[in-house]
Design a protein around this motif. Structure first.
Motif, PDB file in Angstrom:
ATOM      1  N   ILE A   1       0.883  -1.160   0.000  1.00 54.34           N
ATOM      2  CA  ILE A   1       0.000   0.000   0.000  1.00 54.34           C
ATOM      3  C   ILE A   1       0.921   1.210   0.000  1.00 54.34           C
ATOM      4  O   ILE A   1       1.486   1.582   1.029  1.00 54.34           O
ATOM      5  CB  ILE A   1      -0.937   0.023   1.223  1.00 54.34           C
ATOM      6  CG1 ILE A   1      -1.751  -1.275   1.308  1.00 54.34           C
ATOM      7  CG2 ILE A   1      -1.850   1.237   1.165  1.00 54.34           C
ATOM      8  CD1 ILE A   1      -2.704  -1.481   0.161  1.00 54.34           C
ATOM      9  N   GLY A   2       1.089   1.806  -1.175  1.00 49.83           N
ATOM     10  CA  GLY A   2       2.118   2.836  -1.306  1.00 49.83           C
ATOM     11  C   GLY A   2       3.476   2.180  -1.150  1.00 49.83           C
ATOM     12  O   GLY A   2       3.818   1.259  -1.883  1.00 49.83           O
ATOM     13  N   GLU A   3       4.252   2.625  -0.155  1.00 50.01           N
ATOM     14  CA  GLU A   3       5.551   2.021   0.125  1.00 50.01           C
ATOM     15  C   GLU A   3       5.521   1.185   1.394  1.00 50.01           C
ATOM     16  O   GLU A   3       6.573   0.796   1.903  1.00 50.01           O
ATOM     17  CB  GLU A   3       6.626   3.109   0.224  1.00 50.01           C
ATOM     18  CG  GLU A   3       6.841   3.869  -1.073  1.00 50.01           C
ATOM     19  CD  GLU A   3       7.995   4.847  -0.995  1.00 50.01           C
ATOM     20  OE1 GLU A   3       8.525   5.048   0.124  1.00 50.01           O
ATOM     21  OE2 GLU A   3       8.373   5.411  -2.029  1.00 50.01           O
ATOM     22  N   ASN A   4       4.330   0.914   1.907  1.00 49.79           N
ATOM     23  CA  ASN A   4       4.190   0.130   3.131  1.00 49.79           C
ATOM     24  C   ASN A   4       3.707  -1.272   2.811  1.00 49.79           C
ATOM     25  O   ASN A   4       2.817  -1.462   1.975  1.00 49.79           O
ATOM     26  CB  ASN A   4       3.212   0.809   4.093  1.00 49.79           C
ATOM     27  CG  ASN A   4       3.702   2.172   4.552  1.00 49.79           C
ATOM     28  OD1 ASN A   4       4.855   2.326   4.918  1.00 49.79           O
ATOM     29  ND2 ASN A   4       2.820   3.165   4.519  1.00 49.79           N
ATOM     30  N   MET A   5       4.290  -2.263   3.477  1.00 48.65           N
ATOM     31  CA  MET A   5       3.905  -3.646   3.269  1.00 48.65           C
ATOM     32  C   MET A   5       2.762  -3.998   4.207  1.00 48.65           C
ATOM     33  O   MET A   5       2.802  -3.720   5.401  1.00 48.65           O
ATOM     34  CB  MET A   5       5.119  -4.553   3.528  1.00 48.65           C
ATOM     35  CG  MET A   5       4.969  -5.945   2.965  1.00 48.65           C
ATOM     36  SD  MET A   5       6.554  -6.856   3.024  1.00 48.65           S
ATOM     37  CE  MET A   5       7.447  -6.054   1.689  1.00 48.65           C
ATOM     38  N   ARG A   6       1.712  -4.603   3.643  1.00 48.95           N
ATOM     39  CA  ARG A   6       0.533  -4.951   4.427  1.00 48.95           C
ATOM     40  C   ARG A   6       0.351  -6.474   4.424  1.00 48.95           C
ATOM     41  O   ARG A   6       0.503  -7.124   3.393  1.00 48.95           O
ATOM     42  CB  ARG A   6      -0.703  -4.273   3.858  1.00 48.95           C
ATOM     43  CG  ARG A   6      -2.005  -4.692   4.569  1.00 48.95           C
ATOM     44  CD  ARG A   6      -3.150  -3.814   4.178  1.00 48.95           C
ATOM     45  NE  ARG A   6      -4.426  -4.331   4.666  1.00 48.95           N
ATOM     46  CZ  ARG A   6      -5.575  -3.698   4.583  1.00 48.95           C
ATOM     47  NH1 ARG A   6      -5.634  -2.483   4.060  1.00 48.95           N
ATOM     48  NH2 ARG A   6      -6.686  -4.241   5.052  1.00 48.95           N
TER      49      ARG A   6
END
Length: 250
Positions: free
Chosen positions: A240-245
């Motif tokens: 999600i964008g540059e974040n890992m979910r």
């Protein structure tokens, strides 16, 4: 009477083009004394990750003068911690020249244009053959690769330009890489890399999620950082964008 000597080979070697899956170390800081300890820290958190791996150094994110990057020291220090730098991508001509002086030649991605002067086009003769069909665009995908066995420690499987399905367990020390999505219909206990061609839409799916390392399009997390992940459960990983979910499946 002695037997006739065997005919020697007419050619001692052959050269052929080939594509390889290489990791790019994108430099965000030019100082070897900052970069190398940070990589060493990743080694401690994910034993075996990058050990003896050929690595390309990415220069596009550096906004410094070429003389501010100590390429000889960087290359020597990477080799000291058992990482094998083989060349560079990106950067200004001056930056590339400085790296090449340290034994790190500029590389180009498969299908990319070489950085050479292009002569003016010449009119084709009337009898010339029609031009060959253009290559597939970089985003084109091949059929899904399916592996019907477990992935052992030390084994690496790469689905180039495709999704990858592992119908079995990825054991600790094993590595599975897909340029598209990665599916593990078993326990994921090794290293999993999806979106290997900078595909930020790629996802990782596992029926039993317990990896040493998981990565999508260059963004990664090691086992100690998966505090919010459903460890041991069916899970999917996405960006999600540059974040890992991390989401539980089902």
């Amino acid at each position: 009477m002695s037997a006739p000597a065997a005919n020697p080979r007419l050619e001692p070697f052959r050269l052929r083009g080939a594509n390889f899956n290489l990791l790019v170390l994108r430099l965000l800081d030019p100082r070897p004394e900052v970069i190398v300890p940070a990589l060493g820290d990743q080694f401690r958190r994910a034993p075996g990750f990058l050990r003896f791996a050929p690595l390309v150094i990415g220069l596009d994110d550096l906004a410094v003068a070429p003389h501010e990057v100590d390429f000889p020291t960087l290359a020597a220090e990477l080799r000291r911690i058992e990482i094998m730098p083989i060349g560079t991508v990106g950067g200004t001509p001056e930056m590339k020249a400085a790296a090449q002086g340290a034994g790190l030649p500029p590389l180009r991605a498969a299908g990319a244009q070489e950085e050479v002067a292009v002569p003016p086009p010449q009119p084709a003769p009337a009898s010339s053959e029609p031009p060959p069909a253009p290559p597939l665009p970089p985003g084109s995908m091949r059929p899904t690769m399916i592996v019907d066995h477990a992935v052992r420690a030390g084994q690496r499987i790469w689905a180039q330009g495709a999704d990858l399905i592992i119908n079995g367990t990825v054991n600790p020390g094993g590595e599975v890489i897909a340029d598209g999505n990665l599916h593990v219909y078993g326990a994921l206990r090794g290293r999993a890399i999806a979106g290997g061609a900078d595909n930020m839409e790629a996802r990782v799916f596992a029926m039993n999620f317990d990896p040493e390392l998981v990565s999508i399009a260059g963004y990664y997390a090691v086992r100690e950082g998966l505090t919010d992940a459903p460890i041991g459960k069916p899970a999917q990983v996405r960006l999600i964008g540059e974040n890992m979910r991390f989401d539980r499946l089902g």
